[in-house]
Design a protein around this motif. Structure first.
Motif, PDB file in Angstrom:
ATOM      1  N   ALA A  22      -0.813 -12.379   7.468  1.00 24.37           N
ATOM      2  CA  ALA A  22      -2.222 -12.363   7.066  1.00 24.37           C
ATOM      3  C   ALA A  22      -3.118 -11.959   8.234  1.00 24.37           C
ATOM      4  CB  ALA A  22      -2.625 -13.730   6.524  1.00 24.37           C
ATOM      5  N   GLY A  23      -2.865 -12.522   9.426  1.00 21.91           N
ATOM      6  CA  GLY A  23      -3.677 -12.179  10.581  1.00 21.91           C
ATOM      7  C   GLY A  23      -3.557 -10.713  10.949  1.00 21.91           C
ATOM      8  N   LEU A  24      -2.332 -10.207  10.975  1.00 23.35           N
ATOM      9  CA  LEU A  24      -2.111  -8.809  11.318  1.00 23.35           C
ATOM     10  C   LEU A  24      -2.727  -7.880  10.273  1.00 23.35           C
ATOM     11  CD1 LEU A  24      -0.811  -6.684  13.151  1.00 23.35           C
ATOM     12  CD2 LEU A  24       1.315  -6.981  11.856  1.00 23.35           C
ATOM     13  N   ALA A  25      -2.541  -8.203   8.988  1.00 25.53           N
ATOM     14  CA  ALA A  25      -3.075  -7.357   7.926  1.00 25.53           C
ATOM     15  C   ALA A  25      -4.602  -7.329   7.953  1.00 25.53           C
ATOM     16  CB  ALA A  25      -2.588  -7.855   6.562  1.00 25.53           C
ATOM     17  N   ALA A  26      -5.233  -8.479   8.196  1.00 28.33           N
ATOM     18  CA  ALA A  26      -6.692  -8.519   8.248  1.00 28.33           C
ATOM     19  C   ALA A  26      -7.218  -7.656   9.391  1.00 28.33           C
ATOM     20  CB  ALA A  26      -7.171  -9.965   8.401  1.00 28.33           C
ATOM     21  N   ALA A  27      -6.588  -7.768  10.570  1.00 31.45           N
ATOM     22  CA  ALA A  27      -7.040  -6.989  11.722  1.00 31.45           C
ATOM     23  C   ALA A  27      -6.845  -5.495  11.491  1.00 31.45           C
ATOM     24  CB  ALA A  27      -6.279  -7.439  12.972  1.00 31.45           C
ATOM     25  N   LEU A  28      -5.684  -5.098  10.991  1.00 28.92           N
ATOM     26  CA  LEU A  28      -5.420  -3.684  10.762  1.00 28.92           C
ATOM     27  C   LEU A  28      -6.327  -3.108   9.677  1.00 28.92           C
ATOM     28  CD1 LEU A  28      -1.516  -3.502  10.963  1.00 28.92           C
ATOM     29  CD2 LEU A  28      -3.190  -2.745  12.656  1.00 28.92           C
ATOM     30  N   ALA A  52     -12.282  -4.933   3.254  1.00 33.06           N
ATOM     31  CA  ALA A  52     -10.906  -4.548   3.558  1.00 33.06           C
ATOM     32  C   ALA A  52     -10.067  -5.743   4.011  1.00 33.06           C
ATOM     33  CB  ALA A  52     -10.886  -3.432   4.588  1.00 33.06           C
ATOM     34  N   PRO A  53     -10.480  -6.514   5.036  1.00 33.13           N
ATOM     35  CA  PRO A  53      -9.659  -7.681   5.424  1.00 33.13           C
ATOM     36  C   PRO A  53      -9.589  -8.744   4.332  1.00 33.13           C
ATOM     37  CG  PRO A  53     -11.709  -7.612   6.695  1.00 33.13           C
ATOM     38  CD  PRO A  53     -11.599  -6.300   5.988  1.00 33.13           C
ATOM     39  N   SER A  97      -6.224 -11.485   0.450  1.00 36.19           N
ATOM     40  CA  SER A  97      -6.072 -11.830  -0.963  1.00 36.19           C
ATOM     41  C   SER A  97      -4.733 -11.349  -1.503  1.00 36.19           C
ATOM     42  CB  SER A  97      -7.220 -11.212  -1.774  1.00 36.19           C
ATOM     43  OG  SER A  97      -7.023 -11.415  -3.156  1.00 36.19           O
ATOM     44  N   THR A  98      -4.321 -10.164  -1.088  1.00 37.75           N
ATOM     45  CA  THR A  98      -3.022  -9.640  -1.533  1.00 37.75           C
ATOM     46  C   THR A  98      -1.880 -10.487  -0.988  1.00 37.75           C
ATOM     47  OG1 THR A  98      -3.883  -7.384  -1.663  1.00 37.75           O
ATOM     48  CG2 THR A  98      -1.500  -7.638  -1.466  1.00 37.75           C
ATOM     49  N   LEU A  99      -1.966 -10.852   0.290  1.00 42.27           N
ATOM     50  CA  LEU A  99      -0.898 -11.648   0.896  1.00 42.27           C
ATOM     51  C   LEU A  99      -0.868 -13.070   0.373  1.00 42.27           C
ATOM     52  CD1 LEU A  99      -1.137 -10.388   4.558  1.00 42.27           C
ATOM     53  CD2 LEU A  99       0.790 -10.115   3.023  1.00 42.27           C
ATOM     54  N   ALA A 100      -1.998 -13.547  -0.166  1.00 44.97           N
ATOM     55  CA  ALA A 100      -2.030 -14.903  -0.709  1.00 44.97           C
ATOM     56  C   ALA A 100      -1.239 -15.018  -1.997  1.00 44.97           C
ATOM     57  CB  ALA A 100      -3.475 -15.340  -0.955  1.00 44.97           C
ATOM     58  N   ALA A 101      -0.950 -13.872  -2.625  1.00 44.16           N
ATOM     59  CA  ALA A 101      -0.139 -13.903  -3.849  1.00 44.16           C
ATOM     60  C   ALA A 101       1.276 -14.355  -3.509  1.00 44.16           C
ATOM     61  CB  ALA A 101      -0.106 -12.525  -4.493  1.00 44.16           C
ATOM     62  N   LEU A 121      -8.655  -0.600  -1.617  1.00 45.63           N
ATOM     63  CA  LEU A 121      -7.540   0.309  -1.361  1.00 45.63           C
ATOM     64  C   LEU A 121      -6.920   0.048   0.018  1.00 45.63           C
ATOM     65  CD1 LEU A 121      -8.905   3.706  -2.751  1.00 45.63           C
ATOM     66  CD2 LEU A 121      -7.046   2.330  -3.689  1.00 45.63           C
ATOM     67  N   VAL A 122      -7.791  -0.045   1.027  1.00 47.82           N
ATOM     68  CA  VAL A 122      -7.302  -0.230   2.390  1.00 47.82           C
ATOM     69  C   VAL A 122      -6.631  -1.592   2.548  1.00 47.82           C
ATOM     70  CG1 VAL A 122      -8.015  -0.513   4.802  1.00 47.82           C
ATOM     71  CG2 VAL A 122      -8.962   1.357   3.415  1.00 47.82           C
ATOM     72  N   GLY A 123      -7.285  -2.654   2.066  1.00 46.83           N
ATOM     73  CA  GLY A 123      -6.726  -3.988   2.221  1.00 46.83           C
ATOM     74  C   GLY A 123      -5.392  -4.146   1.522  1.00 46.83           C
ATOM     75  N   GLY A 124      -5.315  -3.701   0.274  1.00 46.67           N
ATOM     76  CA  GLY A 124      -4.056  -3.803  -0.454  1.00 46.67           C
ATOM     77  C   GLY A 124      -2.962  -2.967   0.176  1.00 46.67           C
ATOM     78  N   GLY A 125      -3.308  -1.748   0.591  1.00 47.20           N
ATOM     79  CA  GLY A 125      -2.314  -0.873   1.208  1.00 47.20           C
ATOM     80  C   GLY A 125      -1.814  -1.419   2.529  1.00 47.20           C
ATOM     81  N   VAL A 126      -2.716  -1.943   3.350  1.00 50.93           N
ATOM     82  CA  VAL A 126      -2.313  -2.502   4.646  1.00 50.93           C
ATOM     83  C   VAL A 126      -1.450  -3.741   4.444  1.00 50.93           C
ATOM     84  CG1 VAL A 126      -3.180  -3.689   6.695  1.00 50.93           C
ATOM     85  CG2 VAL A 126      -4.218  -1.546   5.973  1.00 50.93           C
ATOM     86  N   ALA A 127      -1.787  -4.564   3.472  1.00 51.43           N
ATOM     87  CA  ALA A 127      -0.976  -5.759   3.201  1.00 51.43           C
ATOM     88  C   ALA A 127       0.453  -5.373   2.843  1.00 51.43           C
ATOM     89  CB  ALA A 127      -1.605  -6.580   2.083  1.00 51.43           C
TER      90      ALA A 127
END
Length: 405
Positions: A57-63, A80-81, A86-90, A177-183
């Protein structure tokens, strides 16, 4: 004498009160300390179990923030973060679906919000109408709660902030798009989960529960004591959480082995075998429940218990343990199959020695449960049934000269 007795009793009470004054608090402190240690242990285990999720979650939010802000030049890339977390919380196994749901929900919220704002303007009743309509449109398209939440939240943002913040729909959509893709990138490439480890962590409680209760039932049959078998039946019936976690883990393992290049080779091998075992293991647990219930009736009714019968149940428990161990290291579970068929052979010998009504059901459930376990090892149902029939006859007849079947 009476006075002395009273004084003695009073002195004893005073002494007890004095002891309590000295020992009570320390005993309470000990209990609190033990409880705190146990709670600390539980908390540390919980942190260890989900530590990877925190790092992801930390890495995905930063990226996600860096990509949206530095590469796409979104002025306030807050969405985006948020979308990444939210995606990783699933639940593991639902993240690809969560990303699609996120994008659908945002798209509907933006579309409905922009359209209605252009027609009816802004205000409290316009906000209510926009949110209600966005949710109704999503419900028409899908029944997913995640999509409904995203559509409603996006509609609120568009209806309340668009008048003061121009072009809000663009960063909101880009953020999704960015947040889901990065996750997905983080979970698939940068910090991928080990699918076998995911399955092992979830399957262990379910298989431990099954083997432990089979062992208890074997002991009950050998000793002629229905108590442990009744307790085993009660324990086995409380298996919903273990099975649900196992089934969810199979979804997560499939997703991890499909998305992550590191684990592509495993998706058609150990992970596939392990993931396909969830349903037959569920059946095995239900059939074991019938086996244990009939074992209780057998003991209470005083039916004969041939010596091979508890041995068959104990062999079945050992087969479950072998299945768990061989799955854990990704090996073909051949030893588990052999052990399961050994249980069928002993059950066949018990049947030929003579059993009552409930005993016959116990024997039948050993056969059925073994068939389920063989399917869990990757055999087809037809092959499993054929092997069980052969072992029941041949191994049962040879049990006198070969106790190991």
């Amino acid at each position: 004498m009476v006075a002395a007795g009273r004084r003695g009793r009073g002195g004893g009470a005073a002494a007890r009160a004095d002891d309590t004054a000295h020992t009570g608090p320390s005993a309470t402190v000990v209990r609190l300390r033990n409880r705190a240690v146990a709670t600390l242990g539980d908390r540390l285990r919980r942190v260890h179990a989900i530590g990877v999720l925190a790092l992801q979650a930390g890495l995905a939010a930063a990226l996600a923030w860096l990509l949206a802000h530095e590469v796409l030049h979104v002025a306030q890339p807050v969405f985006a973060p948020i979308s990444a977390v939210s995606t990783l919380a699933a639940s593991v196994g639902q993240r690809l679906r969560r990303t699609v749901e996120l994008i659908i929900g945002v798209t509907v919220g933006v579309s409905v919000g922009d359209l209605l704002l252009a027609v009816i303007g802004t205000g409290w009743w316009q906000l209510a109408l926009i949110v209600a309509l966005a949710i109704l449109v999503v419900l028409f398209l899908t029944a997913s709660a995640a999509v409904v939440l995203q559509a409603g939240a996006t509609a609120v943002l568009i209806a309340t902030l668009s008048p003061s913040v121009g072009h809000l729909e663009i960063p909101r959509f880009v953020g999704a798009l960015v947040g889901g893709g990065v996750a997905l990138l983080v979970t698939a490439v940068l910090l991928p989960l080990n699918p076998l480890r995911v399955l092992n962590r979830a399957a262990r409680p379910a298989l431990d529960l099954l083997s432990t209760q089979l062992d208890a039932t074997a002991g009950a049959l050998a000793e002629g004591d229905a108590g442990p078998a009744r307790t085993a039946l009660t324990e086995l019936r409380q298996n919903k959480d273990e099975l649900r976690a196992f089934i969810e883990a199979t979804q997560g393992a499939r997703e991890a082995s499909t998305l992550s290049p590191v684990h592509w080779r495993e998706r058609h091998g150990p992970v596939a075998r392990y993931a396909q075992a969830a349903e037959p293991i569920d059946r095995a647990m239900r059939n074991t429940g019938t086996l244990i219930r009939r074992a209780v009736s057998l003991i209470e009714d005083g039916e004969p218990v041939p010596k091979p019968m508890p041995e068959a149940v104990a062999d079945l428990a050992e087969a479950v343990r072998l299945l768990q161990r061989q799955f854990a290291v990704g090996h073909e579970p051949r030893q588990a199959r052999e052990q399961a068929l050994r249980a069928v052979g002993r059950a066949g010998h018990a049947y030929r020695e003579g059993v009552g009504f409930s005993g016959a059901v116990v024997v039948a459930q050993v056969r059925t449960t073994v068939s389920d376990l063989l399917v869990a090892t990757g055999l087809t149902q037809d092959v499993a049934n054929r092997l069980v029939r052969r072992a029941f006859g041949e191994l049962g007849r040879s049990a006198d000269t070969n106790p190991d079947g």
